[in-house]
Write an enzyme that holds these catalytic residues in place. Sequence first.
Site, mmCIF file in Angstrom:
data_model
loop_
_atom_site.group_PDB
_atom_site.id
_atom_site.type_symbol
_atom_site.label_atom_id
_atom_site.label_comp_id
_atom_site.label_asym_id
_atom_site.label_seq_id
_atom_site.Cartn_x
_atom_site.Cartn_y
_atom_site.Cartn_z
ATOM 1 C CB CYS A 66 -0.892 -0.012 1.240
ATOM 2 S SG CYS A 66 -2.008 1.392 1.368
ATOM 3 C CG HIS A 100 -5.568 -2.289 -1.594
ATOM 4 N ND1 HIS A 100 -4.623 -2.848 -0.771
ATOM 5 C CD2 HIS A 100 -5.303 -0.954 -1.611
ATOM 6 C CE1 HIS A 100 -3.829 -1.898 -0.304
ATOM 7 N NE2 HIS A 100 -4.215 -0.744 -0.805
ATOM 8 C CD GLU A 101 -6.691 1.497 -4.339
ATOM 9 O OE1 GLU A 101 -6.932 2.499 -3.628
ATOM 10 O OE2 GLU A 101 -5.551 1.015 -4.420
ATOM 11 C CG HIS A 161 -7.335 2.590 0.783
ATOM 12 N ND1 HIS A 161 -6.631 2.841 1.930
ATOM 13 C CD2 HIS A 161 -6.455 2.012 -0.076
ATOM 14 C CE1 HIS A 161 -5.385 2.446 1.790
ATOM 15 N NE2 HIS A 161 -5.246 1.931 0.580
#
Length: 192
Positions: A104, A146-147, A150
């Site tokens: 990251c 993953h995004e 976030h």
Amino acid sequence: MRDGSIPGVHGRVRPLTLLGDPVLHAPCEEVTDFGPELAGLVEDLFATMYAARGVGLAANQIGLPLRVFVYDCPDDEDVRHLGHVVNPRLVETDGVVMRGPEGCLSLPGLEAGTERHDHAVVEGRTVTGEPVTVHGTGFFARCLQHECDHLEGRVYADRLTGWRRRRLDRQVRRAPWSGRDRGTGGAAEAGD
């Protein structure tokens, strides 16, 4: 962005938000204005992602708690996927759960084996407000998940348990970018 333009060429590189900053550990807000400011933000996200040599970047990683991310990421067949999603929703994850190395830009220089599904579908809007659906497999599916994490106030470290979590915690404490108030425990303290 105009059709055919190179993403990020008109953007400015912004400082990255690092692990421990509260903006990374809180859910982001929906985008309601699809005007020039949003287009500028998307350009800045691309410019920052490319400068940091990443494959994806969410708005809160540059300090803005908005539901936007960009990507330029290959899948496992080395097919390039390039784009952005505004107000994304992870609507489907399925297939095999794979543990693979994940890093990251908000935890520079670190990575850990993280479990993700090998297929993901994200729905949202483009910078002009048009509906978009993005399908990802393999590494690109990992990027999409993953995004989306976030934008929900989570980092990949929040998915780790046991020795993998303890090892990453030690690496974070020793990282040159880590301050005393930073650590992977920040997300848990924020209620995740």
